[in-house]
Design a protein around this motif. Structure first.
Motif, PDB file in Angstrom:
ATOM      1  N   TYR A  73     -60.413  96.227   2.774  1.00 67.54           N
ATOM      2  CA  TYR A  73     -60.298  95.165   3.591  1.00 67.54           C
ATOM      3  C   TYR A  73     -58.730  94.731   3.463  1.00 67.54           C
ATOM      4  CZ  TYR A  73     -61.247  90.671   5.654  1.00 67.54           C
ATOM      5  OH  TYR A  73     -61.411  89.438   6.515  1.00 67.54           O
ATOM      6  N   ASP A  74     -58.087  94.635   4.721  1.00 62.85           N
ATOM      7  CA  ASP A  74     -56.775  94.292   4.558  1.00 62.85           C
ATOM      8  C   ASP A  74     -56.480  92.914   5.658  1.00 62.85           C
ATOM      9  OD1 ASP A  74     -57.040  95.428   7.051  1.00 62.85           O
ATOM     10  OD2 ASP A  74     -55.641  96.906   6.752  1.00 62.85           O
ATOM     11  N   LYS A 100     -68.044  89.732  -3.565  1.00 64.50           N
ATOM     12  CA  LYS A 100     -68.671  90.374  -4.770  1.00 64.50           C
ATOM     13  C   LYS A 100     -69.115  91.711  -4.454  1.00 64.50           C
ATOM     14  CE  LYS A 100     -69.313  85.770  -7.334  1.00 64.50           C
ATOM     15  NZ  LYS A 100     -70.339  85.073  -8.237  1.00 64.50           N
ATOM     16  N   LYS A 101     -68.372  92.642  -4.133  1.00 64.03           N
ATOM     17  CA  LYS A 101     -68.751  93.890  -4.163  1.00 64.03           C
ATOM     18  C   LYS A 101     -68.723  94.805  -5.406  1.00 64.03           C
ATOM     19  CE  LYS A 101     -69.184  94.233   0.650  1.00 64.03           C
ATOM     20  NZ  LYS A 101     -70.556  95.006   1.097  1.00 64.03           N
ATOM     21  N   MET A 143     -69.969 100.264 -13.707  1.00 70.90           N
ATOM     22  CA  MET A 143     -68.876  99.618 -13.512  1.00 70.90           C
ATOM     23  C   MET A 143     -68.579  99.598 -11.981  1.00 70.90           C
ATOM     24  SD  MET A 143     -68.368  97.945 -16.419  1.00 70.90           S
ATOM     25  CE  MET A 143     -69.017  98.268 -18.084  1.00 70.90           C
ATOM     26  N   LYS A 144     -68.254  98.633 -11.197  1.00 69.21           N
ATOM     27  CA  LYS A 144     -67.870  98.902  -9.886  1.00 69.21           C
ATOM     28  C   LYS A 144     -66.542  97.916  -9.838  1.00 69.21           C
ATOM     29  CE  LYS A 144     -72.435  99.539  -7.784  1.00 69.21           C
ATOM     30  NZ  LYS A 144     -73.309  99.050  -6.725  1.00 69.21           N
ATOM     31  N   LEU A 145     -65.397  98.998  -9.483  1.00 72.97           N
ATOM     32  CA  LEU A 145     -64.133  98.187  -9.206  1.00 72.97           C
ATOM     33  C   LEU A 145     -63.780  97.489  -8.170  1.00 72.97           C
ATOM     34  CD1 LEU A 145     -61.871 100.650 -11.300  1.00 72.97           C
ATOM     35  CD2 LEU A 145     -63.483  98.854 -12.267  1.00 72.97           C
ATOM     36  N   ILE A 146     -63.013  96.508  -8.169  1.00 73.06           N
ATOM     37  CA  ILE A 146     -62.268  95.767  -6.956  1.00 73.06           C
ATOM     38  C   ILE A 146     -60.755  95.885  -7.319  1.00 73.06           C
ATOM     39  CG2 ILE A 146     -61.831  93.593  -5.859  1.00 73.06           C
ATOM     40  CD1 ILE A 146     -65.061  92.727  -6.492  1.00 73.06           C
ATOM     41  N   ILE A 147     -60.057  96.260  -6.353  1.00 71.04           N
ATOM     42  CA  ILE A 147     -58.722  96.143  -6.781  1.00 71.04           C
ATOM     43  C   ILE A 147     -58.334  95.090  -5.820  1.00 71.04           C
ATOM     44  CG2 ILE A 147     -56.453  97.451  -6.675  1.00 71.04           C
ATOM     45  CD1 ILE A 147     -58.512  98.719  -8.285  1.00 71.04           C
ATOM     46  N   LEU A 148     -57.584  94.232  -6.364  1.00 70.83           N
ATOM     47  CA  LEU A 148     -56.830  93.018  -5.761  1.00 70.83           C
ATOM     48  C   LEU A 148     -55.459  92.855  -5.519  1.00 70.83           C
ATOM     49  CD1 LEU A 148     -57.363  90.308  -4.443  1.00 70.83           C
ATOM     50  CD2 LEU A 148     -57.553  89.054  -6.585  1.00 70.83           C
ATOM     51  N   ASP A 149     -54.985  93.009  -4.122  1.00 66.55           N
ATOM     52  CA  ASP A 149     -53.641  92.939  -3.893  1.00 66.55           C
ATOM     53  C   ASP A 149     -52.624  93.788  -4.823  1.00 66.55           C
ATOM     54  OD1 ASP A 149     -51.269  92.315  -2.658  1.00 66.55           O
ATOM     55  OD2 ASP A 149     -51.261  90.192  -3.473  1.00 66.55           O
ATOM     56  N   PRO A 150     -52.934  95.179  -4.732  1.00 68.35           N
ATOM     57  CA  PRO A 150     -52.254  96.172  -5.720  1.00 68.35           C
ATOM     58  C   PRO A 150     -50.572  96.249  -5.150  1.00 68.35           C
ATOM     59  CG  PRO A 150     -53.392  97.279  -4.075  1.00 68.35           C
ATOM     60  CD  PRO A 150     -53.875  95.949  -3.654  1.00 68.35           C
ATOM     61  N   VAL A 209     -64.495 102.516  -4.545  1.00 65.50           N
ATOM     62  CA  VAL A 209     -63.609 101.190  -5.015  1.00 65.50           C
ATOM     63  C   VAL A 209     -63.554 100.553  -3.934  1.00 65.50           C
ATOM     64  CG1 VAL A 209     -61.522 100.661  -6.055  1.00 65.50           C
ATOM     65  CG2 VAL A 209     -62.827 102.590  -7.008  1.00 65.50           C
ATOM     66  N   PHE A 210     -63.385  99.012  -4.165  1.00 66.27           N
ATOM     67  CA  PHE A 210     -63.343  98.060  -2.988  1.00 66.27           C
ATOM     68  C   PHE A 210     -61.864  97.450  -3.147  1.00 66.27           C
ATOM     69  CE2 PHE A 210     -67.750  98.551  -3.726  1.00 66.27           C
ATOM     70  CZ  PHE A 210     -68.299  98.642  -2.022  1.00 66.27           C
ATOM     71  N   VAL A 211     -61.163  97.641  -2.014  1.00 65.22           N
ATOM     72  CA  VAL A 211     -59.718  97.109  -2.357  1.00 65.22           C
ATOM     73  C   VAL A 211     -59.434  95.896  -1.153  1.00 65.22           C
ATOM     74  CG1 VAL A 211     -57.193  97.836  -1.700  1.00 65.22           C
ATOM     75  CG2 VAL A 211     -59.152  99.635  -2.438  1.00 65.22           C
ATOM     76  N   TYR A 212     -59.000  94.886  -1.655  1.00 66.12           N
ATOM     77  CA  TYR A 212     -58.649  93.706  -0.765  1.00 66.12           C
ATOM     78  C   TYR A 212     -57.314  93.360  -1.151  1.00 66.12           C
ATOM     79  CZ  TYR A 212     -63.833  93.005  -0.666  1.00 66.12           C
ATOM     80  OH  TYR A 212     -65.254  92.907  -0.381  1.00 66.12           O
ATOM     81  N   ALA A 213     -56.618  93.376  -0.194  1.00 62.13           N
ATOM     82  CA  ALA A 213     -55.325  93.243   0.009  1.00 62.13           C
ATOM     83  C   ALA A 213     -54.660  92.991   1.336  1.00 62.13           C
ATOM     84  CB  ALA A 213     -54.406  94.451  -0.602  1.00 62.13           C
ATOM     85  N   PRO A 214     -53.302  92.438   1.472  1.00 62.88           N
ATOM     86  CA  PRO A 214     -52.764  92.175   2.654  1.00 62.88           C
ATOM     87  C   PRO A 214     -52.267  93.453   3.283  1.00 62.88           C
ATOM     88  CG  PRO A 214     -51.237  91.312   0.992  1.00 62.88           C
ATOM     89  CD  PRO A 214     -52.682  91.623   0.355  1.00 62.88           C
ATOM     90  N   ARG A 215     -52.082  93.675   4.634  1.00 60.54           N
ATOM     91  CA  ARG A 215     -51.324  94.759   5.182  1.00 60.54           C
ATOM     92  C   ARG A 215     -50.031  94.953   4.651  1.00 60.54           C
ATOM     93  NH1 ARG A 215     -53.926  93.817  11.164  1.00 60.54           N
ATOM     94  NH2 ARG A 215     -56.129  94.338  10.624  1.00 60.54           N
ATOM     95  N   GLY A 216     -49.561  96.161   4.732  1.00 63.60           N
ATOM     96  CA  GLY A 216     -48.056  96.306   4.396  1.00 63.60           C
ATOM     97  C   GLY A 216     -47.604  97.484   3.549  1.00 63.60           C
ATOM     98  N   GLU A 217     -46.425  97.752   3.173  1.00 66.42           N
ATOM     99  CA  GLU A 217     -46.156  99.057   2.355  1.00 66.42           C
ATOM    100  C   GLU A 217     -46.722  99.070   1.092  1.00 66.42           C
ATOM    101  OE1 GLU A 217     -41.732 101.317   1.395  1.00 66.42           O
ATOM    102  OE2 GLU A 217     -41.817  99.479   2.655  1.00 66.42           O
ATOM    103  N   GLU A 218     -47.027  97.801   0.251  1.00 63.42           N
ATOM    104  CA  GLU A 218     -47.450  97.882  -0.938  1.00 63.42           C
ATOM    105  C   GLU A 218     -48.848  98.479  -1.090  1.00 63.42           C
ATOM    106  OE1 GLU A 218     -46.963  94.285  -2.962  1.00 63.42           O
ATOM    107  OE2 GLU A 218     -44.957  93.838  -1.950  1.00 63.42           O
TER     108      GLU A 218
END
Length: 431
Positions: A63-64, A76-77, A1-8, A28-37
């Motif tokens: 990727y932020d 589709k990473k 399994m390859k995980l993508i974390i979306l907007d955590p 693990v690939f992370v896609y989210a807006p920049r910020g404290e979260e």
């Protein structure tokens, strides 16, 4: 399994990565807006990677940019998207991801209003046509007390048939108490401001009750499909606010003032958060009551609590977690007055011996004066809430690998969210 974390945006996203998962690639690939979260998520994973005992080895590829969602879908990473964040966006994220033929493991709640429920139903239909899976993180199924109680309920010689109850005297009652300010992995949790906005986080009866309703289905109707159109009837719902002072809000969020989107909920200098509520409903004719309460902070020595009562023809099962129990969750069984003590004790001992084949540490206390018996489970054998997330992930990955997620998981999830979102509508009508 390859995980993508979306907007955590919720700490549950990081808890899924607290331990190494055998079936999962370390990158693990992370896609989210920049910020404290996002920064809080990245820092937590860094802590897991650098700890002395059993460190993880996650490699985060982040990727932020502002177009993070539009970028994630064609990239589709990975093949599994993890969702744990702002619930206003979550159902849309679910649908877009499923439509892109990616599997989804989502934190609760997956829908917080009727529009979200309708989109969630479409997401399940799309998942079926795209041959992908959508799964809800129901961590409470992995609490050992819930596992043992499920076994006791299903033993008809001991428990008898589940009683129907009435709306005023339900067969099943559950209450859960939570706190806005708490520690996770030994560190105070910093809540995003939107967590206090019911239009983004969801009301209490749309959020925490998902666990309670799931436990009703899982314990009392195991592996039975529940059709919300045929088997569910929501009778009554109400809600009321938790009042949060600016000092408490600052302690929880580190913000010095209430943001503009919350000011319409401020009355007499207190933020009113509709985090509390009660739902009365029927499932397959059985009457159920669930209640959720949110306080700002737990009393000294306390924490989140859970209390329940499930009535059978021969016995009643009770879970207690309060000051009297030193805030330790305990499971009790009490025989029906019409059942002989000798027969009850014989059936109880027989049932516990069967449970001990898998869980040898489960024992019985001496009966209390009223005949109630505690099911003793040593604290050292109880995994904490944070540990349950890896079990949820493992179950989901096994379903994915074997392509065998049962249909009842889908129908019962929809039934659960029908109850919660319908309850929110009823509660608002009663204001």
């Amino acid at each position: 399994m390859k995980l993508i974390i979306l907007d955590p945006g919720h700490f549950h996203a990081s808890l899924l990565l607290k331990d190494t998962i055998r079936q999962v690639n370390d990158t693990v690939f992370v896609y989210a807006p920049r910020g404290e979260e996002l920064e809080q998520f990245l820092q937590t994973i860094k802590t897991y990677n650098s700890r002395k005992d059993s460190p993880t080895s996650w490699v985060l590829n982040v990727y932020d940019e502002a177009d993070y969602l539009e970028k994630m879908i064609p990239d589709k990473k990975g093949n599994v998207v993890i969702l744990a964040g702002n619930n206003k966006n979550k159902t849309k994220y679910i649908y877009r991801t499923i439509a892109s033929k990616l599997n989804v493991l989502s934190d609760k709640p997956m829908a917080i209003n009727r529009q979200g429920f309708e989109l969630l139903e479409k997401a399940y239909q799309k998942a079926d046509s795209n041959n992908v899976y959508l799964y809800d993180m129901m961590t409470e199924r992995y609490d050992i007390l819930n596992i043992v109680e499920k076994e006791l309920i299903q033993n008809k010689e001991l428990f008898g048939e589940l009683q129907q109850g009435t709306p005023d005297d339900p067969a099943i009652s559950m209450e859960s108490v939570h706190h806005f300010y708490k520690e996770v992995s030994g560190v105070p949790t910093i809540r995003p401001a939107w967590y206090y906005d019911v239009e983004q986080q969801g009301e209490g009866i749309a959020d925490v009750t998902t666990h309670l309703i799931d436990l009703v289905n899982w314990k009392c109707f195991p592996e039975e499909a529940i059709d919300y159109k045929r088997d569910i009837n929501v009778l009554y719902a109400t809600h009321w606010p938790t009042k949060i002072s600016l000092d408490e809000f600052t302690k929880s969020t580190r913000l010095k003032e209430f943001p503009n989107f919350l000011r319409k909920h401020v009355k007499d200098s207190f933020l009113h958060v509709y985090a509390n509520g009660i739902i009365h409903y029927q499932v397959k004719g059985m009457n159920v009551a669930v209640k959720v309460r949110w306080n700002f902070q737990a009393p000294d020595g306390g924490g989140d609590t859970f209390n329940s009562s499930i009535k059978g023809a021969k016995a009643v099962l009770k879970t207690c977690q309060d000051k009297q129990e030193n805030y330790v969750k305990q499971l009790y069984i009490q025989k029906n007055d019409k059942i002989s003590s000798k027969k009850f004790e014989k059936n109880l001992q027989k049932t516990i011996e069967k449970i001990q084949i898998t869980y040898p540490f489960v024992t019985l206390s001496r009966p209390l004066p009223d005949g109630t018996v505690r099911i003793d489970i040593p604290l050292g054998k109880r995994a904490g809430h944070e540990e349950h997330f890896k079990h949820v992930a493992k179950q989901f990955f096994e379903y994915l690998a074997n392509r065998n997620m049962p249909d009842w998981e889908i129908s019962n999830t929809l039934a659960k969210y029908y109850v919660t979102t319908k309850a929110v509508e009823i509660a608002k009508e009663g204001n």
